[in-house]
Design a protein around this motif. Sequence first.
Motif, PDB file in Angstrom:
ATOM      1  N   THR A 265      15.206  -5.106   0.260  1.00 14.13           N
ATOM      2  CA  THR A 265      14.371  -6.341   0.204  1.00 14.13           C
ATOM      3  C   THR A 265      12.619  -6.165   0.639  1.00 14.13           C
ATOM      4  OG1 THR A 265      14.752  -7.359   1.723  1.00 14.13           O
ATOM      5  CG2 THR A 265      16.186  -7.750  -0.215  1.00 14.13           C
ATOM      6  N   LEU A 266      11.556  -6.645   0.285  1.00 14.35           N
ATOM      7  CA  LEU A 266      10.185  -7.054   0.234  1.00 14.35           C
ATOM      8  C   LEU A 266      10.495  -7.226   1.290  1.00 14.35           C
ATOM      9  CD1 LEU A 266       8.027  -5.472  -1.353  1.00 14.35           C
ATOM     10  CD2 LEU A 266       7.321  -8.579  -1.471  1.00 14.35           C
TER      11      LEU A 266
ATOM     12  N   ASP B 267       1.196  -1.247   0.441  1.00 13.02           N
ATOM     13  CA  ASP B 267       0.336   0.238  -0.067  1.00 13.02           C
ATOM     14  C   ASP B 267       1.086   1.109   0.164  1.00 13.02           C
ATOM     15  OD1 ASP B 267      -1.315   2.021   0.171  1.00 13.02           O
ATOM     16  OD2 ASP B 267      -2.798   1.005   1.773  1.00 13.02           O
ATOM     17  N   THR B 268       1.164   1.850  -1.196  1.00 15.69           N
ATOM     18  CA  THR B 268       1.923   2.882  -1.284  1.00 15.69           C
ATOM     19  C   THR B 268       1.714   4.522  -0.300  1.00 15.69           C
ATOM     20  OG1 THR B 268      -0.012   3.905  -3.355  1.00 15.69           O
ATOM     21  CG2 THR B 268       2.237   2.996  -3.418  1.00 15.69           C
TER      22      THR B 268
ATOM     23  N   ALA C 235       4.298   5.775   2.260  1.00 15.01           N
ATOM     24  CA  ALA C 235       4.693   6.990   2.145  1.00 15.01           C
ATOM     25  C   ALA C 235       4.548   7.528   3.376  1.00 15.01           C
ATOM     26  CB  ALA C 235       2.918   7.390   1.029  1.00 15.01           C
ATOM     27  N   ARG C 236       3.502   7.038   4.376  1.00 11.26           N
ATOM     28  CA  ARG C 236       3.334   8.149   5.616  1.00 11.26           C
ATOM     29  C   ARG C 236       4.686   7.098   6.331  1.00 11.26           C
ATOM     30  NH1 ARG C 236      -3.820   6.040   6.900  1.00 11.26           N
ATOM     31  NH2 ARG C 236      -4.246   8.002   5.479  1.00 11.26           N
ATOM     32  N   GLN C 237       5.609   6.614   6.425  1.00 10.42           N
ATOM     33  CA  GLN C 237       6.298   6.112   7.092  1.00 10.42           C
ATOM     34  C   GLN C 237       7.982   6.828   6.502  1.00 10.42           C
ATOM     35  OE1 GLN C 237       6.882   4.069   9.444  1.00 10.42           O
ATOM     36  NE2 GLN C 237       4.845   2.886   9.213  1.00 10.42           N
TER      37      GLN C 237
ATOM     38  N   TRP D 128       7.017  -3.195   9.252  1.00  8.17           N
ATOM     39  CA  TRP D 128       5.800  -2.288   8.879  1.00  8.17           C
ATOM     40  C   TRP D 128       4.624  -2.817   7.826  1.00  8.17           C
ATOM     41  CZ3 TRP D 128       8.573   1.639   5.668  1.00  8.17           C
ATOM     42  CH2 TRP D 128       9.840   2.163   6.563  1.00  8.17           C
ATOM     43  N   PRO D 129       3.443  -3.274   9.215  1.00  4.11           N
ATOM     44  CA  PRO D 129       2.108  -4.181   8.608  1.00  4.11           C
ATOM     45  C   PRO D 129       0.962  -4.199   8.288  1.00  4.11           C
ATOM     46  CG  PRO D 129       2.515  -4.048  10.696  1.00  4.11           C
ATOM     47  CD  PRO D 129       3.568  -3.825  10.548  1.00  4.11           C
TER      48      PRO D 129
END
Length: 258
Positions: free
Chosen positions: A242-243, A181-182, A186-188, A249-250
């Motif tokens: 990496t993913l 989820d972008t 972005a919030r992070q 960040w769940p």
Amino acid sequence: MQASRECGLTGRSARAGAGQARAGVDPAGTGVTAAKMSVGRFTLVSVISPAVTTRAPSEYGGMPLAELEFAVVDLETTGWSPEAAAITEIGAVRVRGGLRQGEFASLVNPGTPVPPGIEDLTGITDCMLAAAPKLAAVLPGLLDFARSRVLVAHNAPFDLGFLVAACGDCGLTWPGFTVLDTVMLARQLMDPDEVPDCKLGTLAGFFRARTAPCHRALADARATADVLGWLIGRLNQRGIHTLGQLSAWPDVLTSSPH
């Protein structure tokens, strides 16, 4: 849905994607080849790079983000919840290493009128949708297009809610994508001094995305793909390559249900 004869596909906007596919045009400007799948009088555009290698979701964790292929999806709908609204347009972009690898787009006949407020927001009218294929004719192509990729959306619960419900309505099995989820990413990563919010238009403007979002599915998917590329750059600066490292960040990275 009833419409007068001149409402069909006489508009330039309804013909544009189909014309590109028939002519073999590369709409992403990536130098890759174009294929087409026709549904009635609409053509779903799939521009596929011959160099793409797909992997099963279980193999994503240790792969460098720069080597992953993402399928960025955006929907336009007649409302805000899948229980009371229907999909009117699907757009998707496959991207890897910041380069577009393919695109998918189609209008969808929702079988119900578009509310005036939604028409004002998106510019999608009943006339544009009158000759469009039903969702059951479009959805399998989208699932094939995105299969074995990490699915990306801006405010992913909205798009996923409609897509999972659509699979149920169409008798299709939801593949159970890994989803990024972008908005949450972005919030992070974004400083409050940089942007007032993490709306797609705000981020696309900040990063000077190649495509401005305009509440049309393919344009918004392109804008999201551009924003994703810049956010991945910020992840690299933080030592996140990496993913699997995003699992801390769940809200950013989830596994959608099968």
